[in-house]
Write an enzyme that holds these catalytic residues in place. Sequence first.
Site, short mmCIF file in Angstrom:
data_model
loop_
_atom_site.label_atom_id
_atom_site.label_comp_id
_atom_site.label_asym_id
_atom_site.label_seq_id
_atom_site.Cartn_x
_atom_site.Cartn_y
_atom_site.Cartn_z
N GLY A 200 4.55 -0.26 85.21
CA GLY A 200 4.68 -1.71 85.32
C GLY A 200 4.78 -2.13 86.78
O GLY A 200 5.41 -1.46 87.59
N GLN A 201 4.16 -3.28 87.08
CA GLN A 201 4.17 -3.81 88.45
C GLN A 201 5.57 -4.16 88.93
O GLN A 201 5.82 -4.24 90.12
CB GLN A 201 3.25 -5.04 88.50
CG GLN A 201 3.12 -5.68 89.85
CD GLN A 201 2.49 -4.75 90.88
OE1 GLN A 201 1.34 -4.36 90.75
NE2 GLN A 201 3.26 -4.37 91.89
N LYS A 202 6.51 -4.34 87.99
CA LYS A 202 7.88 -4.70 88.41
C LYS A 202 8.45 -3.66 89.36
O LYS A 202 9.15 -3.97 90.31
CB LYS A 202 8.81 -4.85 87.20
CG LYS A 202 10.19 -5.36 87.64
CD LYS A 202 11.11 -5.56 86.48
CE LYS A 202 11.77 -4.29 86.03
NZ LYS A 202 12.69 -3.70 87.01
N HIS B 28 7.75 -2.49 78.37
CA HIS B 28 7.20 -1.17 78.03
C HIS B 28 6.07 -1.32 77.01
O HIS B 28 5.06 -0.61 77.09
CB HIS B 28 8.29 -0.27 77.42
CG HIS B 28 9.41 0.06 78.37
ND1 HIS B 28 10.67 -0.46 78.21
CD2 HIS B 28 9.44 0.84 79.46
CE1 HIS B 28 11.44 0.01 79.17
NE2 HIS B 28 10.73 0.80 79.95
N ARG C 222 18.01 -3.06 82.35
CA ARG C 222 19.34 -3.38 82.89
C ARG C 222 19.78 -4.80 82.56
O ARG C 222 20.96 -5.12 82.73
CB ARG C 222 19.35 -3.19 84.41
CG ARG C 222 19.20 -1.74 84.82
CD ARG C 222 19.04 -1.58 86.31
NE ARG C 222 18.62 -0.23 86.64
CZ ARG C 222 19.45 0.76 86.94
NH1 ARG C 222 20.74 0.57 86.94
NH2 ARG C 222 18.98 1.96 87.22
N HIS D 83 11.59 -2.19 75.91
CA HIS D 83 11.51 -3.63 75.69
C HIS D 83 10.04 -4.05 75.77
O HIS D 83 9.15 -3.19 75.90
CB HIS D 83 12.37 -4.38 76.71
CG HIS D 83 12.14 -3.96 78.13
ND1 HIS D 83 10.94 -4.16 78.78
CD2 HIS D 83 12.93 -3.32 79.03
CE1 HIS D 83 11.02 -3.70 80.01
NE2 HIS D 83 12.22 -3.15 80.20
#
Length: 304
Positions: free
Chosen positions: A171-173, A60, A211, A57
Amino acid sequence: MADAETQALATETPVVVTTIAGVREQIERARAAASSRSHGTDARVPVALVPTMGALHDGHLALVDRAAEIADVVVVSIFVNPLQFNDPADLERYPRDLEGDLRTLAGHGVAIVFAPLVDELYPHGDSQTRVTAGRVGTMFEGRSRPGHFDGVLTVVAKLINSVGPQRILFGQKDAQQVFLVSQMIADLDMPLAVEVVETVRDADELALSSRNRFLDARERRAALTLPHMLEAAQSAADRGIDAVIAAAQSAAMGEPLVEVDYLAIVHPETFLPVDDDYRGPARAIVAARVGATRLIDNAPLYLP
Ligand code: PAF
């Protein structure tokens, strides 16, 4: 870069390879082609790796686009790693769509997609040798998903060894993953650097995640509880840790579809929960089940 080359990169589709030998060979070719173009004036690193499990997505793509800025050759790995799933049903339902992922990547400057089958990375079944994530690996995500981070670090180490990048992007997530991969690279003296890219969010602030596609419309609305908790935590930061936790918890109240798994304020250097009287930079981290889907998010805080 000359205009014709820029145009070629904008329309290109990556080469897909499924073996370790194949990815090494393609990287050699791509590096040779890149060095004949760069005339030695470029400050970029030779190879950057963006490890993914597919279902790509815009989050990315932010990693990929950054990789293309800093490296001559961008490799994206797409591999749903069984070692990091402790729930077989979760592994089974993880979205897989290589064709769709390749379409998503087209025009983003990716030279190579490394998409090995499970047998290529684990030819003898589950690898017996594992990288262990240590104490932080058993907390937060690791407490809810035992063995998850050992699986992540083991596959990331294998991908690094297969691709040989100078930069790896995350990614920081996935803040805990970023911390643990950085710790592994430092502890094992791996010769590369981690580059962290900010979390990409939808207009309503929900962090992008593979998700999210599992959420129905009601759950999608309820999922906004996570960013709302983090915003509440940030707004209460000047009143201390207890106020931060209370504000975040109250933002989650009255939302029956959301079951908070953990909410913590961690130190950026240790990823351990800070003391009640802590002052300085920190990170609020949260995980919650929204219906049947588990989501995570995090945000920086400063406690003055
Ligand atoms: O973040 C992910 O998608 C995965 O944990 C990773 C880093 C690709 C390892 O399988």
